[in-house]
Each structure stands twice: as structure tokens, then as C-alpha cells.
Scaffold this motif. Structure first.
Motif, PDB file in Angstrom:
ATOM      1  N   UNK A 306       0.720  -1.066   0.144  1.00  0.00           N
ATOM      2  CA  UNK A 306       0.083  -0.032  -0.100  1.00  0.00           C
ATOM      3  C   UNK A 306       0.934   1.198   0.134  1.00  0.00           C
ATOM      4  N   UNK A 307       1.882   1.171   0.858  1.00  0.00           N
ATOM      5  CA  UNK A 307       2.990   2.369   0.715  1.00  0.00           C
ATOM      6  C   UNK A 307       3.297   2.757  -0.599  1.00  0.00           C
ATOM      7  N   UNK A 308       3.882   1.655  -1.251  1.00  0.00           N
ATOM      8  CA  UNK A 308       4.340   1.905  -2.684  1.00  0.00           C
ATOM      9  C   UNK A 308       3.321   2.205  -3.665  1.00  0.00           C
ATOM     10  N   UNK A 309       2.200   1.675  -3.588  1.00  0.00           N
ATOM     11  CA  UNK A 309       1.089   2.057  -4.499  1.00  0.00           C
ATOM     12  C   UNK A 309       0.686   3.215  -4.413  1.00  0.00           C
ATOM     13  N   UNK A 310       0.272   4.002  -3.002  1.00  0.00           N
ATOM     14  CA  UNK A 310      -0.155   5.141  -2.884  1.00  0.00           C
ATOM     15  C   UNK A 310       0.647   6.227  -3.033  1.00  0.00           C
ATOM     16  N   UNK A 311       2.000   5.971  -2.686  1.00  0.00           N
ATOM     17  CA  UNK A 311       2.953   7.085  -3.034  1.00  0.00           C
ATOM     18  C   UNK A 311       3.747   7.054  -4.410  1.00  0.00           C
ATOM     19  N   UNK A 312       3.836   5.820  -4.949  1.00  0.00           N
ATOM     20  CA  UNK A 312       4.703   5.916  -6.299  1.00  0.00           C
ATOM     21  C   UNK A 312       3.807   5.887  -7.580  1.00  0.00           C
ATOM     22  N   UNK A 313       2.598   5.278  -7.230  1.00  0.00           N
ATOM     23  CA  UNK A 313       1.490   5.131  -8.468  1.00  0.00           C
ATOM     24  C   UNK A 313       0.445   6.213  -8.272  1.00  0.00           C
ATOM     25  N   UNK A 314      -0.072   6.409  -7.108  1.00  0.00           N
ATOM     26  CA  UNK A 314      -1.240   7.387  -7.073  1.00  0.00           C
ATOM     27  C   UNK A 314      -0.499   9.054  -6.788  1.00  0.00           C
ATOM     28  N   UNK A 315       0.806   8.869  -6.219  1.00  0.00           N
ATOM     29  CA  UNK A 315       1.410  10.226  -6.007  1.00  0.00           C
ATOM     30  C   UNK A 315       1.041  10.928  -4.850  1.00  0.00           C
ATOM     31  N   UNK A 316       0.524  10.165  -3.705  1.00  0.00           N
ATOM     32  CA  UNK A 316       0.320  10.672  -2.545  1.00  0.00           C
ATOM     33  C   UNK A 316       1.507  10.957  -1.536  1.00  0.00           C
ATOM     34  N   UNK A 317       1.382  12.007  -1.069  1.00  0.00           N
ATOM     35  CA  UNK A 317       2.458  12.541   0.246  1.00  0.00           C
ATOM     36  C   UNK A 317       2.323  11.503   1.179  1.00  0.00           C
ATOM     37  N   UNK A 318       3.580  11.622   1.779  1.00  0.00           N
ATOM     38  CA  UNK A 318       3.541  10.732   3.087  1.00  0.00           C
ATOM     39  C   UNK A 318       2.531  10.787   4.152  1.00  0.00           C
ATOM     40  N   UNK A 319       2.151  12.344   4.326  1.00  0.00           N
ATOM     41  CA  UNK A 319       1.136  12.759   5.397  1.00  0.00           C
ATOM     42  C   UNK A 319      -0.223  12.240   4.697  1.00  0.00           C
ATOM     43  N   UNK A 320      -0.634  12.536   3.523  1.00  0.00           N
ATOM     44  CA  UNK A 320      -1.822  11.844   2.931  1.00  0.00           C
ATOM     45  C   UNK A 320      -2.035  10.604   3.027  1.00  0.00           C
ATOM     46  N   UNK A 321      -0.838   9.634   2.984  1.00  0.00           N
ATOM     47  CA  UNK A 321      -1.023   8.095   3.097  1.00  0.00           C
ATOM     48  C   UNK A 321      -1.295   7.773   4.573  1.00  0.00           C
ATOM     49  N   UNK A 322      -0.542   8.460   5.428  1.00  0.00           N
ATOM     50  CA  UNK A 322      -0.751   8.188   6.757  1.00  0.00           C
ATOM     51  C   UNK A 322      -2.036   8.454   7.194  1.00  0.00           C
ATOM     52  N   UNK A 323      -2.684   9.611   6.829  1.00  0.00           N
ATOM     53  CA  UNK A 323      -4.252   9.980   7.134  1.00  0.00           C
ATOM     54  C   UNK A 323      -5.157   9.094   6.422  1.00  0.00           C
ATOM     55  N   UNK A 324      -4.805   8.757   5.227  1.00  0.00           N
ATOM     56  CA  UNK A 324      -5.643   7.509   4.716  1.00  0.00           C
ATOM     57  C   UNK A 324      -5.766   6.275   5.351  1.00  0.00           C
ATOM     58  N   UNK A 325      -4.648   5.734   6.026  1.00  0.00           N
ATOM     59  CA  UNK A 325      -4.572   4.692   6.974  1.00  0.00           C
ATOM     60  C   UNK A 325      -5.264   4.562   8.127  1.00  0.00           C
ATOM     61  N   UNK A 326      -5.599   5.959   8.425  1.00  0.00           N
ATOM     62  CA  UNK A 326      -5.775   6.200   9.863  1.00  0.00           C
ATOM     63  C   UNK A 326      -7.101   5.539  10.419  1.00  0.00           C
ATOM     64  N   UNK A 327      -8.035   5.258   9.564  1.00  0.00           N
ATOM     65  CA  UNK A 327      -9.371   4.593   9.866  1.00  0.00           C
ATOM     66  C   UNK A 327      -8.978   3.197  10.648  1.00  0.00           C
ATOM     67  N   UNK A 328      -8.338   2.591  10.028  1.00  0.00           N
ATOM     68  CA  UNK A 328      -7.930   1.242  10.566  1.00  0.00           C
ATOM     69  C   UNK A 328      -7.286   1.292  12.328  1.00  0.00           C
ATOM     70  N   UNK A 329      -6.534   2.114  12.260  1.00  0.00           N
ATOM     71  CA  UNK A 329      -5.758   2.210  13.744  1.00  0.00           C
ATOM     72  C   UNK A 329      -6.894   3.127  14.477  1.00  0.00           C
ATOM     73  N   UNK A 330      -7.663   3.693  13.934  1.00  0.00           N
ATOM     74  CA  UNK A 330      -8.642   4.581  14.865  1.00  0.00           C
ATOM     75  C   UNK A 330      -9.789   3.644  15.511  1.00  0.00           C
TER      76      UNK A 330
END
Length: 509
Positions: A306-330
Motif C-alpha cells: 500500500x505504501x508503494x502503491x499510494x506514494x509511487x503510483x497514485x502520487x500521495x504524499x507521506x502525510x496523505x497516506x498516513x491519514x488515509x490509513x488512519x481509520x484502521x488504527x482509529x
């Protein structure tokens, strides 16, 4: 072989209302919070450094092959020495081991944030992993010997393990925030938290009150067992560069097999083994360790994809990716206070298969990824399923791994399940990386990347599916055992009354 005396924390009386009742004393809550803080930091450190790696590499001029050891050094120390850490807690005293290891963890965190040399940074990460290998089993065994088996222990373990899962999930978010200020803060942030926890731990953790128990140090078992796990983690990590079929990798695996065989021989023959192999005759413990291997291994591989896919392929920033994965941790964090009651009501036998199945479904949803996937359609439903899965499975597998284990072996049981988590993470992640590389053929186009991610996701899903099968099998076996009625003596059969009790009762009448 030398012998040693082992002070152990006295288990709470089963009828102590201050523990078994609905309201715990402030001191008891304080003890649990201290242990949760250490577990949170251990899990946080596993995931937090990942986002900071590019910044670390740029500032310290580290190559990609060297940079991976910033992560692998921690995993090597943590996964390789957990068994030794668990046994040390049993033999040297859980409180003592926990306090010393937590102090070392704080010192290694400070060192990692101050160094300007890549080799020193990797050494600090390894030392930090070693410290975590002692705090994790010591902390878990303090809980299992302080809270009696049943409602109180289930409640405490649910809070404790969900703090660990929350730390692992929230590490990505914190790393994104801290890295935007400076990568060194990802190392320095745990220092004050660990020191505060250490101060309160000295005051709150229960002191040993029972008479010292006699035990022995299995030196040869510690050497062969620890060396086998360390070399296994090292081999699977290095196999990505050396090649899985290279002479170097195959030779290392042969040495691992030799060390493992020697370890089994030693454990069968020594009077005081590092790992009493008979513990695996407890089917629940054996299944829990295998499930732990699959759920943590599959998630480590999934997070990497997911880290590679969101940042390399979809161009998300590190913070955008972290916030995108937040629901699981919440979801995991919000469920912490309720999981004890849920486990009491439904039992780990029911919750484990449901939780692992939710993980399988979460990975399956992500198989629909493409170069135009949207967050609501792909990432969000997957995160919700993973949050539900970990909220149910993570506390349940820790409870199952320590249920029915004697107090003097709680450190061993804790070390085993934590080893399963870490070794599963290292092995599955290494295989996932190899699958991505082979599938993409080294290409950078969107199509080539997807050709690597999809088979890797299939592998991750298959690993989690194995965990579901094991959990479901355990649930069926538990149900059958409960359905078998206890043998009832036949009062018409004299052989069923060998003591002649029936005759005595009739005579008295």
C-alpha cells in the motif's frame, strides 16, 4: 549448568474484588497504563521509521541497501531475542527485566536521534530492538500474573494489545507529522514517553512476593535458539539482494536448519529448557502462535504494498497516506475499552476466525486496485475491514497464546507469540518484496507496477487465509470439546463405584 532463584510476581487471588470487580483501583490502572505505554512504543517504532527513510538516506548519504537496515536492524534485534527475553523475565524477575530494558530503550532512542553516522544509527536501532525484545514479553507476563485468568485478565489483555495495535497503526500518522519537521524527531519523540513510563513503573509495578523458585539457565539452548532465529531473520532480509536460490542464501538456510535441529535436541534433553517443547501440546497455544505469524506477516506485506502503491503510483504524499490509513488504527484504538467485555461474552474461539476473516476480506477488496482507484471505493472499505479484523483478532490471539499456561511460563508464552509476530513480519515481507520485483520486472510504468502489486496482494491474502483456516479449525475443536458431556458414573454398575460409596449411603439410610 548453573541454577538461579527466580522471584516472581504473586498472582492476584481469584476472589480479590479490587481486580475481579468492575472497578479497579487507581494503582492497578496505573500499572496497566505503564505497561501499555511500553507496548505502544514498541509497536510504534516498528512502523514509524518507514516514512522517514527517504529523509534519513538523503541526510546521511545512505544507499538503498544500507538504508533497509535502519528497519531490519530493529526487527533483527526484536525478533531474534524475544525467546531469550521471555525466558529471562521468568528466571530473573519480570519487574527487574522490564525496568532495565525500558531504560535501555530510552537510551537507544536518544542515541538514534543524535548520531550522524549510518552505522551508528543501525547499531542504535538494533539495540532498541533488543530492548523491545525484553520489555514486550516481560510486560505481557506481568499482566498475566497480576490479573487472574478470566474476566479481569481478558479485560486487561484487550486494553494492552489494542494499545500495541494502535501504536503500530498510528506510527504512520505520527511519522508523517514528525518527518515534516525533521526525521530525527521520529527517534527522539519516544524518549520522554519512555522515561515517564520508567519513573511510574518503578513506583507502580508489583514487587515479587512469592518465595523464589528454582530454575536453571539453558545456555546452550539460548545460543542455538537465538542464533537460529537471528540468522533466519537476517537471511530472509538479505535474500532480496543475494537471491533466494543463491549459494549464500541456501547455505544460510542450511545453517538455520542445523541450528534449529540442535536447539530441539538440547531442549529435549536439558533439565531446564529455554523453551519447554511440551507447551505446544496445548493446542490453543500452538494455534495462536501460527495465527500470530499469519496475521502480522500478512499485514506487514500489505502495508508495504500500500505504501508503494499510494506514494509511487497514485502520487500521495507521506502525510496523505498516513491519514488515509488512519481509520484502521482509529477503529482499533476506539475498541480498546470494550474488547474485554466482548471477549468475555463470545470467547476467543469465536472472535479469532471472525477477526482473521475480516483481514482476508480487507486484502481481497484491495485486489481491485488500478491506476485510477479512488479513496472511498478502494482504500476506505479496506481500512474499515482491517480495523475490525485487528480489533477482534489481535487481543484474542494474545489471550489464546497465554491461556492455560502456568505462571512460571507466562514469560515463555509471551515471548513465543511475540516471536511469531516478528518472524512472520520479516519472512512474509521478504517474500512479498521478491514477488513485487519479479512481477514488475524492474519497470517503472503504471502497468509494470500493478503487475508486481497484484500477485503480491494475492500472496498476502493467501497467508491471511491460512490463519483463518487455523482459527476456524480451533473454533470447531473447542466447540466439540465443550459438547462432550462429562462422564457420569453408572450407579447400577458396581465397577463404577469402586469405593463402595453407594453402599455406605444406603446403609446410613
Amino acid at each position: 549448568m548453573t541454577t538461579a532463584t527466580t522471584p516472581t510476581a504473586s498472582p492476584a487471588p481469584a476472589d480479590d474484588p479490587s481486580i475481579t470487580g468492575p472497578s479497579w483501583t487507581p494503582r492497578l490502572w496505573g500499572t496497566l497504563i505503564v505497561l501499555c505505554a511500553a507496548m505502544f512504543l514498541d509497536a510504534l517504532d516498528v512502523s514509524m521509521v518507514g516514512v522517514a527513510l527517504p529523509s534519513i538516506g538523503s541526510e546521511l548519504h545512505l544507499s538503498t541497501s544500507t538504508l533497509q537496515w535502519v528497519v531490519s536492524g530493529y526487527v533483527l534485534g526484536y525478533g531474534g531475542l524475544l525467546l531469550l527475553g521471555g525466558r529471562a523475565a521468568d528466571l530473573l524477575g519480570r519487574r527487574r527485566v522490564f525496568l532495565v530494558a525500558l531504560a535501555v530503550f530510552a537510551g537507544a532512542s536518544l542515541l538514534g536521534g543524535l548520531v550522524d553516522d549510518g552505522a551508528l544509527l543501525i547499531a542504535a536501532r538494533f539495540l532498541k530492538g533488543v530492548a523491545a525484545a525484553f520489555t514486550a514479553p516481560a510486560g505481557l507476563s506481568i499482566i498475566t500474573t497480576t490479573f487472574p485468568e478470566g474476566t479481569a485478565r481478558n479485560r486487561a489483555l484487550s486494553i494492552y494489545t489494542t494499545c500495541g495495535a494502535s501504536g503500530f497503526s498510528l506510527g504512520l500518522v505520527l511519522s508523517g507529522l514528525l518527518t515534516s519537521v525533521g526525521w530525527r524527531w521520529t527517534f527522539l519523540m519516544p524518549v520522554p514517553v519512555a522515561l515517564i513510563a520508567l519513573v511510574f513503573a518503578v513506583r507502580l509495578l508489583p514487587r515479587p512476593t512469592e518465595a523464589p523458585a528454582k530454575g536453571g539457565y539453558d545456555v546452550l539452548g539460548a545460543i542455538t535458539g537465538t542464533a537460529a532465529v537471528l540468522l533466519l531473520v537476517f537471511t530472509v532480509t538479505e535474500a532480496q539482494g543475494a537471491g533466494w536460490l543463491s549459494l549464500r542464501t541456501l547455505g544460510s538456510l542450511a545453517v538455520v536448519a542445523t541450528l534449529a535441529a540442535a536447539f530441539l535436541v538440547v531442549e529435549n534433553r536439558t533439565a531446564h529448557p529455554l523453551v519447554r517443547l511440551g507447551i505446544f501440546r496445548n493446542g490453543g497455544v500452538a494455534r495462536a502462535n501460527l495465527i500470530a505469524f499469519t496475521i502480522f506477516g500478512s499485514y506487514a506485506g500489505f502495508q508495504f504494498i500500500v505504501t508503494l502503491y499510494l506514494q509511487r503510483l497514485l502520487g500521495w504524499s507521506a502525510l496523505e497516506m498516513a491519514l488515509g490509513l488512519l481509520p484502521a488504527g482509529a477503529l482499533v484504538a476506539l475498541s480498546a475499552t470494550r474488547m474485554g467485555a466482548i471477549v468475555d461474552r463470545f470467547g476467543t474461539g469465536r472472535l479469532l476466525p471472525i477477526g482473521v476473516l475480516a483481514l482476508v476480506l480487507g486484502y481481497t477488496v484491495f485486489l481491485r486496485l488500478d491506476e485510477h482507484s479512488s479513496y472511498p471505493a478502494l482504500v476506505l472499505p479496506s481500512m474499515i475491514l482491517l480495523g475490525i479484523g485487528f480489533a477482534l483478532a489481535f487481543p484474542s490471539v494474545n489471550i489464546a497464546a497465554t491461556d492455560g499456561v502456568a505462571d512460571e511460563e507466562q514469560g515463555l508464552a509471551s515471548g513465543l507469540v511475540n516471536t511469531a509476530f516478528q518472524v512472520g513480519s520479516a519472512i512474509v515481507l521478504a517474500v512479498v518484496t521478491a514477488v513485487i520485483t519479479a512481477g514488475s520486472g524492474g519497470g517503472e510504468s503504471a502497468g509494470a507496477q500493478l503487475d508486481g502489486y497484484r500477485p503480491a496482494l494475492v500472496l498476502v491474502t493467501a497467508v491471511a487465509l491460512i490463519g483463518f483456516v487455523v482459527a476456524a479449525t480451533g473454533a470447531v475443536l473447542d466447540r466439540r470439546q465443550k459438547a462432550v458431556p462429562a462422564p457420569v458414573a453408572d450407579h447400577d454398575d458396581p465397577s463404577a463405584d469402586p469405593a463402595g460409596l453407594r453402599g455406605k449411603v444406603l446403609a446410613e439410610r
